[in-house]
Design a protein around this motif. Structure first.
Motif, short mmCIF file in Angstrom:
data_model
loop_
_atom_site.label_atom_id
_atom_site.label_comp_id
_atom_site.label_asym_id
_atom_site.label_seq_id
_atom_site.Cartn_x
_atom_site.Cartn_y
_atom_site.Cartn_z
N ILE A 153 -8.46 83.44 45.66
CA ILE A 153 -9.65 83.88 44.94
C ILE A 153 -9.61 83.26 43.55
CG2 ILE A 153 -10.92 85.89 44.06
CD1 ILE A 153 -9.23 87.59 46.06
N TRP A 154 -10.66 82.56 43.18
CA TRP A 154 -10.76 82.04 41.81
C TRP A 154 -11.57 83.01 40.98
CZ3 TRP A 154 -14.99 78.31 39.91
CH2 TRP A 154 -14.81 78.05 38.55
N LYS A 155 -10.94 83.56 39.94
CA LYS A 155 -11.62 84.43 38.99
C LYS A 155 -11.97 83.63 37.75
CE LYS A 155 -10.11 86.31 35.64
NZ LYS A 155 -10.23 86.03 34.14
N THR A 156 -13.22 83.66 37.36
CA THR A 156 -13.65 82.93 36.18
C THR A 156 -14.51 83.83 35.29
OG1 THR A 156 -14.82 80.97 35.38
CG2 THR A 156 -15.66 81.99 37.38
N ALA A 157 -14.48 83.57 34.00
CA ALA A 157 -15.30 84.30 33.04
C ALA A 157 -15.94 83.29 32.10
CB ALA A 157 -14.46 85.30 32.25
N ALA A 158 -17.23 83.40 31.87
CA ALA A 158 -17.93 82.42 31.05
C ALA A 158 -19.19 83.03 30.46
CB ALA A 158 -18.29 81.19 31.88
N THR A 159 -19.75 82.33 29.50
CA THR A 159 -21.05 82.70 28.94
C THR A 159 -22.15 82.26 29.90
OG1 THR A 159 -21.19 80.58 27.79
CG2 THR A 159 -20.17 82.42 26.58
N ASP A 168 -13.84 76.07 18.83
CA ASP A 168 -12.52 76.21 18.20
C ASP A 168 -11.44 76.68 19.17
OD1 ASP A 168 -13.16 78.85 18.62
OD2 ASP A 168 -13.04 79.46 16.52
N GLY A 169 -11.81 76.84 20.45
CA GLY A 169 -10.85 77.25 21.47
C GLY A 169 -10.75 78.74 21.68
N SER A 170 -11.41 79.52 20.84
CA SER A 170 -11.32 80.99 20.97
C SER A 170 -12.07 81.45 22.22
CB SER A 170 -11.89 81.67 19.72
OG SER A 170 -13.24 81.31 19.53
N SER A 171 -11.44 82.37 22.95
CA SER A 171 -12.07 82.89 24.18
C SER A 171 -11.93 84.40 24.30
CB SER A 171 -11.44 82.22 25.41
OG SER A 171 -10.05 82.50 25.47
N MET A 172 -11.30 85.05 23.35
CA MET A 172 -11.11 86.50 23.39
C MET A 172 -12.10 87.14 22.41
SD MET A 172 -6.90 86.52 23.41
CE MET A 172 -6.78 88.30 23.51
N TRP A 173 -13.04 87.92 22.89
CA TRP A 173 -13.24 88.19 24.30
C TRP A 173 -14.66 87.77 24.66
CZ3 TRP A 173 -9.10 89.28 27.03
CH2 TRP A 173 -8.03 89.92 26.42
N ILE A 174 -14.81 86.87 25.61
CA ILE A 174 -16.13 86.46 26.05
C ILE A 174 -16.79 87.58 26.82
CG2 ILE A 174 -17.28 85.01 27.79
CD1 ILE A 174 -15.77 82.65 26.73
N THR A 175 -16.05 88.21 27.71
CA THR A 175 -16.60 89.31 28.50
C THR A 175 -16.21 90.65 27.89
OG1 THR A 175 -14.68 89.17 29.95
CG2 THR A 175 -16.67 88.00 30.65
N SER A 176 -16.84 91.70 28.40
CA SER A 176 -16.67 93.04 27.85
C SER A 176 -15.39 93.71 28.33
CB SER A 176 -17.86 93.91 28.26
OG SER A 176 -17.84 94.09 29.68
N GLU A 177 -15.05 94.83 27.71
CA GLU A 177 -13.90 95.60 28.14
C GLU A 177 -14.08 96.09 29.57
OE1 GLU A 177 -11.12 99.43 26.83
OE2 GLU A 177 -13.01 99.04 25.79
N ALA A 178 -15.33 96.44 29.93
CA ALA A 178 -15.59 96.88 31.30
C ALA A 178 -15.24 95.79 32.31
CB ALA A 178 -17.06 97.29 31.45
N ALA A 179 -15.60 94.55 31.97
CA ALA A 179 -15.27 93.43 32.87
C ALA A 179 -13.77 93.21 32.93
CB ALA A 179 -15.97 92.16 32.40
N VAL A 301 -14.94 84.92 42.14
CA VAL A 301 -15.44 86.10 41.43
C VAL A 301 -15.70 85.66 40.00
CG1 VAL A 301 -14.98 88.46 40.69
CG2 VAL A 301 -14.12 87.66 42.91
N SER A 302 -16.97 85.61 39.63
CA SER A 302 -17.38 85.06 38.34
C SER A 302 -17.99 86.15 37.47
CB SER A 302 -18.39 83.93 38.55
OG SER A 302 -18.86 83.44 37.32
N TYR A 303 -17.42 86.34 36.28
CA TYR A 303 -17.96 87.29 35.31
C TYR A 303 -18.77 86.50 34.29
CZ TYR A 303 -14.60 90.53 37.32
OH TYR A 303 -13.89 91.32 38.18
N VAL A 304 -20.04 86.82 34.17
CA VAL A 304 -20.94 86.09 33.29
C VAL A 304 -21.37 87.02 32.16
CG1 VAL A 304 -23.10 84.82 33.11
CG2 VAL A 304 -21.74 84.70 35.22
N ALA A 305 -21.05 86.60 30.93
CA ALA A 305 -21.39 87.40 29.75
C ALA A 305 -22.77 86.99 29.21
CB ALA A 305 -20.34 87.22 28.67
#
Length: 357
Positions: A153-159, A168-179, A301-305
């Motif tokens: 399973i590939w899990k991904t999170a993105a805008t 600048d490389g920052s990715s915390m946090w793109i998605t919410s705490e619920a995600a 499984v893709s989480y989209v913010a």
């Protein structure tokens, strides 16, 4: 044909089987419901952990003498061999049930033959009831048996514009705490979590299944796997702590591919040998692209913010696609809201590599 009571019992057995997700490997998940001769439920069970009693044994213990003349409804063909537990097919024969309703035949040659053993003992057997539902619930184990590798399973999170991080490389946090809580729930259902060494060096994740509300670790921790061709994972990296077991997959350990990187198929072979039946890939865009290009991804499984970055690293790189006609076509299975984010579940329409590794 099955009765309405048997069909309802199979739906319940599939529901029960899901309770074992993440705890039964290298065994499958499966559930069982016992109906008495009048069609009433008198016993239920599911396989809770590897080495523990199988679903049929638990359900028969509840049913006792009431199983005689009744029906056993099971999500997977009862085993017909002695491993850490005895053969369930023989236990059903001894119980006196007159009929067994099965969702999915067992593809494992070591355990198959239960249906025929039941028929030989005079028990009526029906196979294929709610088979598609039962297969989905047991897809990781079935994939591992049929393909000789774990279900990936590939899990991904993105805008919404497909960025995994800002410029600048920052990715915390793109998605919410619920995600993020949902991801930890997902981690608790698999046998291993995989990342690349780049993620280790950039983020130093702990890679455990936790309850984010309390910070407590789940009772059972998946194996942590780091794809690290040259062995660059620092000795003090958090993935090396005692919170969970870890495998650092290097070329020295598992061999190299044509490009001198860790052979991904060799990694999956090794994991399968270790009893790993499901893997959650959480690595960066290049590692995900490599697995997709190799046809080794079974589910996404893709989480989209609901955010836009406009620039920054993409969520996927190097999947072997050079033109629109080569795009990896997906079948969307589910779309749901998780807090402010969307969770999309999909699988490649072109089936993943079906050959043994």
């Amino acid at each position: 044909m099955v009765s309405p009571a048997e069909d309802k019992a199979m739906a319940r057995a599939i529901e029960l089987a899901a309770r074992g997700l993440g705890a039964t490997s290298p065994n499958p998940v499966f559930g069982c419901v016992i109906l008495n001769a009048s069609g009433q439920v008198v016993g239920e069970g599911f396989h809770a952990y590897a080495g523990g009693p199988h679903a049929e044994i638990v359900a028969l213990a509840q049913a006792g003498e009431r199983a005689k003349g009744g029906t056993a409804v099971v999500t997977l063909e009862p085993c017909n061999h002695t491993g850490r537990t005895g053969p369930c097919a023989q236990a059903l024969v001894r119980s006196g049930v007159s009929r067994v309703v099965i969702a999915v035949a067992d593809p494992n040659p070591l355990a198959a033959g239960g249906a025929q053993a039941l028929r030989d003992a005079g028990v009526e057997v029906v196979v294929g009831v709610r088979a598609a539902e039962a297969e989905e619930g047991n897809i990781a184990w079935l994939t591992s048996v049929r393909r000789g590798r774990p279900y990936l399973i590939w899990k991904t999170a993105a805008t919404m514009d497909g960025r995994a991080a800002a410029v600048d490389g920052s990715s915390m946090w793109i998605t919410s705490e619920a995600a993020r809580m949902d991801v930890h729930r997902l981690r608790g259902t698999v046998d291993a979590i995989m990342i690349g060494v780049g993620t280790v060096l950039a983020e130093d994740p702990r890679l455990t299944a936790r309850d984010l509300r309390t910070g407590s670790l789940a009772i059972r921790q998946p194996l942590r796997v780091v794809i690290d061709s040259q062995g660059r994972t620092p000795a003090d990296a958090r993935v090396r702590d005692s919170a969970a077991p870890t495998l650092i997959a290097t070329t020295a350990l598992l061999g190299a591919d044509a490009d001198g990187r860790v052979d991904l198929r060799a990694v999956l072979r090794e994991l399968h040998h270790r009893g790993i039946r499901s893997v959650l890939l959480e690595g960066g865009p290049h590692l995900a692209g490599a697995f997709l290009a190799a046809g080794l991804v079974d589910l996404i499984v893709s989480y989209v913010a609901p955010k836009l970055l406009g620039d920054g690293p993409a969520a996927l790189v190097g999947a072997g696609v050079t033109t629109v006609t080569d795009a990896i076509d997906l079948e969307v299975l589910d779309v749901d809201r998780v807090g402010p984010d969307l969770r999309l579940t999909a699988r490649p329409r072109v089936s993943a590599d079906s050959g043994n590794l």
